[in-house]
Design a protein around this motif. Sequence first.
Motif, short mmCIF file in Angstrom:
data_model
loop_
_atom_site.label_atom_id
_atom_site.label_comp_id
_atom_site.label_asym_id
_atom_site.label_seq_id
_atom_site.Cartn_x
_atom_site.Cartn_y
_atom_site.Cartn_z
N ASN A 206 0.85 -1.19 0.00
CA ASN A 206 0.00 0.00 0.00
C ASN A 206 0.88 1.23 0.00
O ASN A 206 2.09 1.15 0.15
CB ASN A 206 -0.92 0.02 1.23
CG ASN A 206 -0.18 0.32 2.51
OD1 ASN A 206 0.99 0.03 2.64
ND2 ASN A 206 -0.87 0.92 3.45
N GLU B 145 -5.13 0.74 -1.60
CA GLU B 145 -5.05 2.20 -1.58
C GLU B 145 -5.39 2.72 -0.18
O GLU B 145 -6.12 2.06 0.56
CB GLU B 145 -6.02 2.78 -2.61
CG GLU B 145 -5.93 4.27 -2.81
CD GLU B 145 -4.59 4.73 -3.35
OE1 GLU B 145 -3.71 5.07 -2.54
OE2 GLU B 145 -4.41 4.75 -4.57
N SER B 146 -4.87 3.87 0.15
CA SER B 146 -5.17 4.49 1.44
C SER B 146 -6.65 4.78 1.56
O SER B 146 -7.31 5.15 0.59
CB SER B 146 -4.38 5.80 1.57
OG SER B 146 -4.83 6.53 2.69
N ARG C 298 -8.06 8.06 0.26
CA ARG C 298 -8.29 8.28 -1.17
C ARG C 298 -9.70 7.82 -1.51
O ARG C 298 -9.93 6.67 -1.84
CB ARG C 298 -7.27 7.52 -2.01
CG ARG C 298 -5.82 7.80 -1.69
CD ARG C 298 -5.42 9.21 -1.97
NE ARG C 298 -5.65 9.59 -3.35
CZ ARG C 298 -5.03 10.57 -3.96
NH1 ARG C 298 -4.13 11.27 -3.31
NH2 ARG C 298 -5.29 10.85 -5.20
N SER D 193 -10.21 9.32 -5.95
CA SER D 193 -9.27 8.99 -7.02
C SER D 193 -8.10 8.20 -6.45
O SER D 193 -7.86 8.20 -5.24
CB SER D 193 -8.75 10.27 -7.69
OG SER D 193 -8.01 11.03 -6.76
N LEU D 194 -7.38 7.54 -7.34
CA LEU D 194 -6.19 6.79 -6.94
C LEU D 194 -5.02 7.73 -6.70
O LEU D 194 -4.93 8.80 -7.29
CB LEU D 194 -5.80 5.80 -8.04
CG LEU D 194 -6.73 4.62 -8.28
CD1 LEU D 194 -6.29 3.85 -9.53
CD2 LEU D 194 -6.74 3.70 -7.08
N SER D 195 -4.11 7.30 -5.84
CA SER D 195 -2.86 8.03 -5.64
C SER D 195 -2.01 7.87 -6.90
O SER D 195 -2.33 7.08 -7.79
CB SER D 195 -2.11 7.45 -4.44
OG SER D 195 -1.76 6.10 -4.69
N THR E 53 0.86 6.44 -7.10
CA THR E 53 1.32 5.05 -7.13
C THR E 53 0.20 4.13 -7.65
O THR E 53 0.45 3.26 -8.47
CB THR E 53 1.76 4.60 -5.73
OG1 THR E 53 2.80 5.46 -5.28
CG2 THR E 53 2.24 3.17 -5.74
N GLY E 54 -1.00 4.33 -7.16
CA GLY E 54 -2.14 3.53 -7.63
C GLY E 54 -2.37 3.68 -9.12
O GLY E 54 -2.63 2.70 -9.83
N LYS E 55 -2.26 4.91 -9.61
CA LYS E 55 -2.44 5.15 -11.05
C LYS E 55 -1.36 4.46 -11.87
O LYS E 55 -1.64 3.87 -12.91
CB LYS E 55 -2.44 6.65 -11.34
CG LYS E 55 -3.67 7.36 -10.84
CD LYS E 55 -3.56 8.85 -11.06
CE LYS E 55 -4.75 9.57 -10.48
NZ LYS E 55 -4.63 11.03 -10.58
N TYR F 202 -1.97 0.75 -11.87
CA TYR F 202 -3.15 0.43 -12.69
C TYR F 202 -2.83 0.52 -14.18
O TYR F 202 -3.08 -0.42 -14.93
CB TYR F 202 -4.30 1.38 -12.33
CG TYR F 202 -5.50 1.21 -13.21
CD1 TYR F 202 -6.38 0.15 -13.01
CD2 TYR F 202 -5.76 2.09 -14.25
CE1 TYR F 202 -7.49 -0.03 -13.82
CE2 TYR F 202 -6.86 1.93 -15.06
CZ TYR F 202 -7.73 0.87 -14.85
OH TYR F 202 -8.82 0.70 -15.67
N LEU G 163 -6.42 -4.10 -7.24
CA LEU G 163 -6.31 -2.82 -6.56
C LEU G 163 -7.56 -2.63 -5.70
O LEU G 163 -8.67 -2.81 -6.18
CB LEU G 163 -6.22 -1.67 -7.56
CG LEU G 163 -4.88 -1.43 -8.21
CD1 LEU G 163 -4.79 -2.16 -9.51
CD2 LEU G 163 -4.66 0.04 -8.40
#
Length: 115
Positions: free
Chosen positions: A64, A90-91, A94, A97-99, A101-103, A106, A114
């Motif tokens: 995460n 993800e946190s 959020r 939207s994704l952070s 890092t998440g984006k 993805y 995710l």
Amino acid sequence: GGAASEGKGEGAGASGGAAMRVLTIPRSREVGQSYVTSVFTTLYSLLAAMRSVARERPSLLLCNGPGTCLPVCVAMRLFTPFSGKVVFVESICRTTSLSLTGKILYHLRLADTLF
């Protein structure tokens, strides 16, 4: 990371008698670090992650948060492209939207799941 996080993971135990190990790699970027110098620290972190993943061959990576997990996810895809699973959580902060890092995970399809 840190001792508190490591202690929580080890205290949770592993199910089914499987062994759990906590490995530490260098941070890919410090808070406030310039983007120019973060390229070098991220590469250093990636090399450390590749060494750890190549040696351990984990079947699951649960990660995460910040970009610190990005080098480990890349290493998982390089060394266990079909057998290792990557789950990114993800946190809870959020909500819309994704952070970054998440984006990245993805769009580059580095994570199997995710949340």
